[in-house]
Motif scaffolding. Structure first.
Motif, PDB file in Angstrom:
ATOM      1  N   ALA A  12       8.584  42.480  60.226  1.00  0.00           N
ATOM      2  CA  ALA A  12       8.896  43.322  59.361  1.00  0.00           C
ATOM      3  C   ALA A  12       9.671  42.810  58.094  1.00  0.00           C
ATOM      4  O   ALA A  12       9.501  43.431  56.909  1.00  0.00           O
ATOM      5  N   ALA A  13      10.649  41.818  58.169  1.00  0.00           N
ATOM      6  CA  ALA A  13      11.327  41.366  57.169  1.00  0.00           C
ATOM      7  C   ALA A  13      10.373  40.657  56.127  1.00  0.00           C
ATOM      8  O   ALA A  13      10.744  40.861  54.945  1.00  0.00           O
ATOM      9  N   ALA A  14       9.366  39.955  56.645  1.00  0.00           N
ATOM     10  CA  ALA A  14       8.422  39.091  55.727  1.00  0.00           C
ATOM     11  C   ALA A  14       7.824  40.207  54.916  1.00  0.00           C
ATOM     12  O   ALA A  14       7.643  40.319  53.616  1.00  0.00           O
ATOM     13  N   LEU A  15       7.352  41.315  55.470  1.00  0.00           N
ATOM     14  CA  LEU A  15       6.650  42.367  54.934  1.00  0.00           C
ATOM     15  C   LEU A  15       7.527  42.978  53.805  1.00  0.00           C
ATOM     16  O   LEU A  15       6.887  43.301  52.806  1.00  0.00           O
ATOM     17  N   LEU A  32       0.112  50.839  54.558  1.00  0.00           N
ATOM     18  CA  LEU A  32      -1.004  51.192  55.103  1.00  0.00           C
ATOM     19  C   LEU A  32      -1.134  50.273  56.398  1.00  0.00           C
ATOM     20  O   LEU A  32      -1.560  50.950  57.494  1.00  0.00           O
ATOM     21  N   HIS A  33      -1.002  48.958  56.283  1.00  0.00           N
ATOM     22  CA  HIS A  33      -1.005  48.077  57.549  1.00  0.00           C
ATOM     23  C   HIS A  33       0.105  48.581  58.596  1.00  0.00           C
ATOM     24  O   HIS A  33      -0.371  48.705  59.772  1.00  0.00           O
ATOM     25  N   ILE A  34       1.188  48.820  58.160  1.00  0.00           N
ATOM     26  CA  ILE A  34       2.351  49.119  59.015  1.00  0.00           C
ATOM     27  C   ILE A  34       1.997  50.399  59.772  1.00  0.00           C
ATOM     28  O   ILE A  34       2.171  50.541  60.981  1.00  0.00           O
ATOM     29  N   ASP A  35       1.631  51.514  58.964  1.00  0.00           N
ATOM     30  CA  ASP A  35       1.131  52.838  59.475  1.00  0.00           C
ATOM     31  C   ASP A  35      -0.006  52.635  60.648  1.00  0.00           C
ATOM     32  O   ASP A  35       0.079  53.085  61.793  1.00  0.00           O
ATOM     33  N   ASP A  36      -1.065  51.677  60.291  1.00  0.00           N
ATOM     34  CA  ASP A  36      -1.931  51.647  61.355  1.00  0.00           C
ATOM     35  C   ASP A  36      -1.443  50.925  62.711  1.00  0.00           C
ATOM     36  O   ASP A  36      -1.874  51.377  63.743  1.00  0.00           O
TER      37      ASP A  36
END
Length: 258
Positions: free
Chosen positions: A84-87, A67-71
């Motif tokens: 991105a790697a951490a997520l 959801l966070h990435i999409d937002d």
């Protein structure tokens, strides 16, 4: 008061009007519509912002990460390589964990596991920071009933345990012999496609980071002045648009222009 309407498609539309608020959703089943309407009315009574059904169905931490990435992508701020790697790592370790179960104890266990895998105090601190970022985003942007206090308590506990803190200070540089062996390892490997040896020499000559080197374009190079434009150079506040020009010369034993 909730109003239910059966649509020609067979789905059910539910409309909730309560205390001057209006919100509607569509469901395949009337029972789902009724449950959502009941919870929505309770949220309005508590003074909370009603949650869209799609968002309300999110239960795992992995879903909150998505959801966070999409937002962020929607507003043109997609995560860069490090974030991105951490997520992605957090999704592997905690993605299946129910948000309600992501309490202080679970986060401390995550920290211990990461430390056992070799994560240093600074790296683990960054991981905990991203966990809080994802949870606070869900709460602030979408009104989801998630708590960030357990993250703060877990950080305090991990800091007391010595697992979160400042990074270890480097006390030496690589020796020339170590650099020669490292470069030779890549240069003499017939299966190596990327010019890693040249990248190492260039990195030492310019003090540029991996991402800065690999994202450089030929159009960024000024042959006459031997200057190179570095785009979005790392900055503790904001690296977006932080472009800098650097000279390419031999000041470290390696020639950046060679």
């Amino acid at each position: 008061m909730a109003t239910y309407t059966k649509l020609s498609s067979g789905s059910w539309r539910v409309q909730v009007r309560r205390k001057g608020r209006y919100i509607s959703e569509t469901f395949l089943r009337r029972d789902d519509a009724r449950r959502w309407a009941t919870e929505t009315e309770r949220q309005v009574d508590r003074g909370e912002t009603p949650t869209k059904s799609r968002i309300a169905r999110l239960k795992t931490f992995g879903e909150l990460i998505e959801l966070h990435i999409d937002d962020m992508c929607d507003v043109g701020k997609s995560p860069r390589r490090s974030k991105a790697a951490a997520l992605a790592m957090l999704k592997r370790h905690l993605g299946k964990c129910n948000v309600a179960a992501l309490d202080r104890e679970r986060l401390i266990r995550f920290g211990r596991d990461r430390a056992a895998q070799g994560a240093g105090p600074m790296t683990l601190g960054i991981d905990i920071g991203f966990i809080k970022l994802v949870l606070s985003h869900a709460a602030a942007v979408h009104g989801l009933p998630v708590k960030v206090e357990p993250v703060d308590l877990a950080r305090i506990a991990l800091k007391r345990l010595g697992l979160v803190g400042k990074g270890f200070e480097r006390d030496r540089r690589p020796t020339q012999n170590e650099l020669d062996r490292l470069i030779a390892h890549f240069d003499l490997n017939p299966l190596q496609i990327a010019p890693v040896g040249r990248i190492i020499r260039f990195a030492i000559a310019t003090a540029m980071r991996q991402e800065e080197i690999c994202s450089a374009r030929w159009s960024d190079l000024e042959n006459r002045t031997r200057m190179l434009l570095i785009r979005d150079r790392k900055d503790p506040r904001n690296k977006k648009g932080n472009n800098q020009r650097i000279p390419l010369f031999a000041a470290t034993g390696y020639d950046a222009w060679a």
